[in-house]
Motif scaffolding. Structure first.
Motif, PDB file in Angstrom:
ATOM      1  N   LEU A 153      10.520  -9.840   5.250  1.00 26.71           N
ATOM      2  CA  LEU A 153      10.527  -9.954   6.705  1.00 26.71           C
ATOM      3  C   LEU A 153      10.071  -8.635   7.304  1.00 26.71           C
ATOM      4  O   LEU A 153      10.611  -7.573   6.965  1.00 26.71           O
ATOM      5  N   GLU A 154       9.092  -8.699   8.193  1.00 28.97           N
ATOM      6  CA  GLU A 154       8.698  -7.489   8.918  1.00 28.97           C
ATOM      7  C   GLU A 154       9.681  -7.251  10.054  1.00 28.97           C
ATOM      8  O   GLU A 154      10.183  -8.192  10.671  1.00 28.97           O
ATOM      9  N   LEU A 155       9.954  -5.991  10.335  1.00 23.51           N
ATOM     10  CA  LEU A 155      10.824  -5.639  11.449  1.00 23.51           C
ATOM     11  C   LEU A 155      10.012  -5.675  12.745  1.00 23.51           C
ATOM     12  O   LEU A 155       9.001  -4.979  12.875  1.00 23.51           O
ATOM     13  N   ALA A 156      10.415  -6.489  13.675  1.00 23.30           N
ATOM     14  CA  ALA A 156       9.680  -6.650  14.928  1.00 23.30           C
ATOM     15  C   ALA A 156       9.934  -5.457  15.844  1.00 23.30           C
ATOM     16  O   ALA A 156      11.065  -4.995  16.000  1.00 23.30           O
ATOM     17  N   GLU A 194      -0.668  22.558  -0.290  1.00 25.12           N
ATOM     18  CA  GLU A 194      -1.782  21.726   0.176  1.00 25.12           C
ATOM     19  C   GLU A 194      -1.349  20.278   0.024  1.00 25.12           C
ATOM     20  O   GLU A 194      -0.912  19.863  -1.056  1.00 25.12           O
ATOM     21  N   VAL A 195      -1.454  19.513   1.100  1.00 24.99           N
ATOM     22  CA  VAL A 195      -0.945  18.149   1.132  1.00 24.99           C
ATOM     23  C   VAL A 195      -2.102  17.173   1.275  1.00 24.99           C
ATOM     24  O   VAL A 195      -2.934  17.299   2.183  1.00 24.99           O
ATOM     25  N   THR A 196      -2.159  16.195   0.374  1.00 20.00           N
ATOM     26  CA  THR A 196      -3.157  15.131   0.419  1.00 20.00           C
ATOM     27  C   THR A 196      -2.459  13.819   0.745  1.00 20.00           C
ATOM     28  O   THR A 196      -1.592  13.377  -0.007  1.00 20.00           O
ATOM     29  N   HIS A 197      -2.807  13.231   1.887  1.00 17.44           N
ATOM     30  CA  HIS A 197      -2.192  11.953   2.260  1.00 17.44           C
ATOM     31  C   HIS A 197      -2.791  10.838   1.414  1.00 17.44           C
ATOM     32  O   HIS A 197      -4.011  10.689   1.328  1.00 17.44           O
ATOM     33  N   LEU A 198      -1.947  10.039   0.790  1.00 22.10           N
ATOM     34  CA  LEU A 198      -2.405   8.952  -0.059  1.00 22.10           C
ATOM     35  C   LEU A 198      -2.254   7.587   0.607  1.00 22.10           C
ATOM     36  O   LEU A 198      -3.143   6.746   0.515  1.00 22.10           O
ATOM     37  N   LEU A 199      -1.121   7.391   1.293  1.00 24.59           N
ATOM     38  CA  LEU A 199      -0.839   6.030   1.739  1.00 24.59           C
ATOM     39  C   LEU A 199       0.304   6.030   2.755  1.00 24.59           C
ATOM     40  O   LEU A 199       1.271   6.784   2.614  1.00 24.59           O
ATOM     41  N   ARG A 200       0.155   5.222   3.774  1.00 23.30           N
ATOM     42  CA  ARG A 200       1.299   4.873   4.619  1.00 23.30           C
ATOM     43  C   ARG A 200       1.756   3.491   4.187  1.00 23.30           C
ATOM     44  O   ARG A 200       1.026   2.512   4.353  1.00 23.30           O
ATOM     45  N   GLU A 201       2.956   3.407   3.649  1.00 22.62           N
ATOM     46  CA  GLU A 201       3.444   2.129   3.118  1.00 22.62           C
ATOM     47  C   GLU A 201       4.548   1.584   4.017  1.00 22.62           C
ATOM     48  O   GLU A 201       5.601   2.211   4.163  1.00 22.62           O
ATOM     49  N   PRO A 202       4.329   0.404   4.622  1.00 25.34           N
ATOM     50  CA  PRO A 202       5.382  -0.190   5.443  1.00 25.34           C
ATOM     51  C   PRO A 202       6.618  -0.520   4.610  1.00 25.34           C
ATOM     52  O   PRO A 202       6.532  -0.829   3.413  1.00 25.34           O
ATOM     53  N   LEU A 203       7.777  -0.461   5.244  1.00 23.91           N
ATOM     54  CA  LEU A 203       9.036  -0.871   4.643  1.00 23.91           C
ATOM     55  C   LEU A 203       9.475  -2.167   5.316  1.00 23.91           C
ATOM     56  O   LEU A 203       9.546  -2.244   6.547  1.00 23.91           O
ATOM     57  N   ASP A 204       9.730  -3.181   4.509  1.00 24.48           N
ATOM     58  CA  ASP A 204      10.104  -4.489   5.028  1.00 24.48           C
ATOM     59  C   ASP A 204      11.519  -4.841   4.590  1.00 24.48           C
ATOM     60  O   ASP A 204      12.051  -4.291   3.613  1.00 24.48           O
ATOM     61  N   VAL A 205      12.100  -5.784   5.278  1.00 25.26           N
ATOM     62  CA  VAL A 205      13.437  -6.258   4.924  1.00 25.26           C
ATOM     63  C   VAL A 205      13.300  -7.321   3.833  1.00 25.26           C
ATOM     64  O   VAL A 205      12.544  -8.294   3.989  1.00 25.26           O
ATOM     65  N   ALA A 206      14.016  -7.122   2.752  1.00 24.32           N
ATOM     66  CA  ALA A 206      14.031  -8.093   1.651  1.00 24.32           C
ATOM     67  C   ALA A 206      15.329  -8.892   1.722  1.00 24.32           C
ATOM     68  O   ALA A 206      16.417  -8.302   1.813  1.00 24.32           O
ATOM     69  N   VAL A 207      15.205 -10.199   1.697  1.00 23.51           N
ATOM     70  CA  VAL A 207      16.385 -11.079   1.733  1.00 23.51           C
ATOM     71  C   VAL A 207      16.251 -12.092   0.600  1.00 23.51           C
ATOM     72  O   VAL A 207      15.148 -12.352   0.100  1.00 23.51           O
ATOM     73  N   GLY A 216      17.178 -17.977  -0.337  1.00 27.36           N
ATOM     74  CA  GLY A 216      17.984 -18.957   0.397  1.00 27.36           C
ATOM     75  C   GLY A 216      18.616 -18.406   1.652  1.00 27.36           C
ATOM     76  O   GLY A 216      19.458 -19.076   2.265  1.00 27.36           O
ATOM     77  N   HIS A 217      18.240 -17.231   2.090  1.00 33.03           N
ATOM     78  CA  HIS A 217      18.825 -16.608   3.270  1.00 33.03           C
ATOM     79  C   HIS A 217      18.462 -17.391   4.531  1.00 33.03           C
ATOM     80  O   HIS A 217      17.399 -18.017   4.611  1.00 33.03           O
ATOM     81  N   ARG A 218      19.334 -17.331   5.534  1.00 31.33           N
ATOM     82  CA  ARG A 218      19.121 -18.067   6.779  1.00 31.33           C
ATOM     83  C   ARG A 218      17.832 -17.682   7.497  1.00 31.33           C
ATOM     84  O   ARG A 218      17.283 -18.469   8.278  1.00 31.33           O
ATOM     85  N   LEU A 219      17.309 -16.461   7.217  1.00 29.20           N
ATOM     86  CA  LEU A 219      16.094 -15.987   7.879  1.00 29.20           C
ATOM     87  C   LEU A 219      14.866 -16.029   6.962  1.00 29.20           C
ATOM     88  O   LEU A 219      13.795 -15.570   7.357  1.00 29.20           O
ATOM     89  N   ALA A 220      15.008 -16.593   5.780  1.00 31.16           N
ATOM     90  CA  ALA A 220      13.955 -16.492   4.766  1.00 31.16           C
ATOM     91  C   ALA A 220      12.643 -17.141   5.191  1.00 31.16           C
ATOM     92  O   ALA A 220      11.578 -16.742   4.723  1.00 31.16           O
ATOM     93  N   GLY A 221      12.677 -18.100   6.073  1.00 30.82           N
ATOM     94  CA  GLY A 221      11.442 -18.759   6.484  1.00 30.82           C
ATOM     95  C   GLY A 221      10.691 -18.029   7.580  1.00 30.82           C
ATOM     96  O   GLY A 221       9.594 -18.450   7.969  1.00 30.82           O
ATOM     97  N   ARG A 222      11.221 -16.934   8.075  1.00 26.81           N
ATOM     98  CA  ARG A 222      10.611 -16.201   9.179  1.00 26.81           C
ATOM     99  C   ARG A 222       9.621 -15.161   8.644  1.00 26.81           C
ATOM    100  O   ARG A 222       9.705 -14.692   7.514  1.00 26.81           O
ATOM    101  N   ASP A 223       8.669 -14.787   9.517  1.00 26.04           N
ATOM    102  CA  ASP A 223       7.761 -13.693   9.181  1.00 26.04           C
ATOM    103  C   ASP A 223       8.287 -12.358   9.679  1.00 26.04           C
ATOM    104  O   ASP A 223       8.096 -11.322   9.046  1.00 26.04           O
TER     105      ASP A 223
END
Length: 300
Positions: free
Chosen positions: A257-260, A160-173, A176-183
């Motif tokens: 950073l979210e993956l577009a 028996e399966v109980t769904h708890l959460l869908r958790e997004p996976l984001d890119v961690a940088v 000081g990374h060149r993309l750090a200021g982006r969403d």
């Protein structure tokens, strides 16, 4: 010693005759006599003796009836206590939970359980892959696990399966990374990056491989670390980038950073053996876990 035969002997003592005992037990006098004889054979003593046209208890019979009263009183107490387990969340629940879900859910879950006297949680953190989950349900009442969003769900025939959460996976940088200021970032923009992944077979690695299939960009994994706290330290130190769960990522030293254009996530689920959630204690723990998971995504 047969409990049913003890009950017959006690009815004979209480009712005074085989006929009256039979009437109380909704059976024939012959059946009462047969049960008494079988009990005497079982204990190896005469429990009754002739008294005119009827039977009366011997000293051994009276002693056994007295002890039978204690036995039936204990059984009634046990049945009453079991009734509370059927209707009130009491007792110990054994929980296996993978480490990053424990980090996310366990502190709040334990606080909620502390408010329910009589309910105990026995917890083990286990770094598990989806194929290992069915076997774990033999040792634990609840197994909290995760799977890639595009992976097949767990079979529900014996589970028996109980769904708890869908958790997004984001890119961690690093900060000081060149993309750090982006969403948001396109996966193609990360084609030349060094990735820190997890062992093959774990859901986050499954997501990385799924991304490679869908986009044609194969991440270059330089380290495989299952402990996300170690991964965060390595990312912060500039040793690579990583795909990390959103709700436990340390934003104080990492940029997220979210993956577009890509749905990258893991499903967190509680898995039990079929039928086990009829026990109130298990149902209550599942309900509390759902509440804790909902609190993570509540607005504000």
């Amino acid at each position: 010693m047969d409990i049913a035969r003890l009950r017959v002997l006690r009815e004979l003592a209480d009712r005074g005759s085989v006929t009256a005992a039979a009437r109380a037990l909704h059976c024939t006098p012959s059946a009462v006599s047969q049960q008494i004889k079988a009990l005497q054979v079982e204990v190896g003593l005469n429990l009754t003796e002739a008294a005119g046209r009827g039977l009366r208890l011997t000293d051994a019979g009276r002693l056994l009836v007295a002890r039978a009263d204690e036995v039936f009183a204990a059984l009634e107490r046990a049945e009453a206590e079991l009734d509370t387990y059927r209707s009130v969340p009491r007792g110990r629940v054994r929980l296996a939970i993978f480490p990053s879900a424990a980090l996310m859910l366990l502190p709040g879950l334990l606080r909620r359980i502390e408010e329910l006297p009589g309910l105990e949680l026995d917890v083990r953190d286990i770094d598990m892959t989806p194929p290992e989950v069915p076997a774990l349900t033999g040792d634990f009442d609840i197994v909290v696990t995760h799977r890639d969003e595009v992976a097949d769900p767990f079979p529900t025939g014996r589970l028996e399966v109980t769904h708890l959460l869908r958790e997004p996976l984001d890119v961690a940088v690093p900060r000081g990374h060149r993309l750090a200021g982006r969403d948001r970032v396109e996966l193609t923009e990360l084609a030349e990056e060094r990735w820190i992944g997890v062992d093959v077979g774990y859901p986050v690695d499954d997501v990385l491989r799924s991304l490679a299939v869908r986009t044609g960009v194969r991440p270059r994994v330089v380290y495989r670390i299952n402990d996300f706290r170690i991964t965060e330290a390595l990312v912060a130190a500039g040793q690579g980038i990583a795909l990390l769960p959103r709700h436990t990522m340390d934003r104080s030293r990492l940029a997220r950073l979210e993956l577009a254009g890509i749905r990258a996530a893991r499903h967190i689920e509680a898995v039990c053996r079929a039928g086990s959630i009829t026990r109130p204690a298990i149902t209550t723990v599942l309900d509390l876990m759902r509440l804790e998971a909902e609190s993570l995504t509540a607005p504000g």
